[in-house]
Design a protein around this motif. Sequence first.
Motif, PDB file in Angstrom:
ATOM      1  N   ASP A  20      46.415  39.515  44.434  1.00  0.00           N
ATOM      2  CA  ASP A  20      44.973  39.528  44.669  1.00  0.00           C
ATOM      3  C   ASP A  20      44.171  39.403  43.377  1.00  0.00           C
ATOM      4  O   ASP A  20      42.985  39.692  43.349  1.00  0.00           O
ATOM      5  CB  ASP A  20      44.561  40.824  45.377  1.00  0.00           C
ATOM      6  CG  ASP A  20      45.057  40.890  46.815  1.00  0.00           C
ATOM      7  OD1 ASP A  20      45.339  39.823  47.386  1.00  0.00           O
ATOM      8  OD2 ASP A  20      45.156  42.006  47.350  1.00  0.00           O
ATOM      9  N   GLN A  21      44.786  38.955  42.318  1.00  0.00           N
ATOM     10  CA  GLN A  21      44.138  38.871  41.018  1.00  0.00           C
ATOM     11  C   GLN A  21      42.882  38.000  41.042  1.00  0.00           C
ATOM     12  O   GLN A  21      41.985  38.188  40.238  1.00  0.00           O
ATOM     13  CB  GLN A  21      45.113  38.345  39.962  1.00  0.00           C
ATOM     14  CG  GLN A  21      46.278  39.276  39.687  1.00  0.00           C
ATOM     15  CD  GLN A  21      45.852  40.543  38.978  1.00  0.00           C
ATOM     16  OE1 GLN A  21      44.938  40.531  38.176  1.00  0.00           O
ATOM     17  NE2 GLN A  21      46.505  41.636  39.290  1.00  0.00           N
ATOM     18  N   GLN A  22      42.816  37.027  41.935  1.00  0.00           N
ATOM     19  CA  GLN A  22      41.655  36.152  41.969  1.00  0.00           C
ATOM     20  C   GLN A  22      40.393  36.888  42.414  1.00  0.00           C
ATOM     21  O   GLN A  22      39.283  36.442  42.132  1.00  0.00           O
ATOM     22  CB  GLN A  22      41.903  34.959  42.877  1.00  0.00           C
ATOM     23  CG  GLN A  22      42.050  35.349  44.337  1.00  0.00           C
ATOM     24  CD  GLN A  22      43.074  34.532  45.051  1.00  0.00           C
ATOM     25  OE1 GLN A  22      43.940  33.940  44.428  1.00  0.00           O
ATOM     26  NE2 GLN A  22      43.003  34.494  46.357  1.00  0.00           N
ATOM     27  N   SER A  23      40.531  38.004  43.113  1.00  0.00           N
ATOM     28  CA  SER A  23      39.350  38.732  43.568  1.00  0.00           C
ATOM     29  C   SER A  23      38.775  39.634  42.474  1.00  0.00           C
ATOM     30  O   SER A  23      37.670  40.138  42.631  1.00  0.00           O
ATOM     31  CB  SER A  23      39.674  39.551  44.815  1.00  0.00           C
ATOM     32  OG  SER A  23      40.550  40.602  44.497  1.00  0.00           O
TER      33      SER A  23
END
Length: 71
Positions: free
Chosen positions: A43-46
Amino acid sequence: MSTPTPKPGQHLPGPPRTVDPQQIHAEVDDLLAGLPAVDSPDDQQSIPHQAHILERAHEVLVQALETVDKI
């Protein structure tokens, strides 16, 4: 004969400024409600989205403090 003491902020031009704590709480709560959860390393993109929301909430609080400081 006493001279009336001016109230804080009375010398500032324009209408008197006020800060409604309930409005500030509601605005910050609304922003924080939009925070997506980061449940896994995938979920690093969030994280940039979360940072943006937190920055906006911080700006709301800073503006409220600046207004109170001027009153």
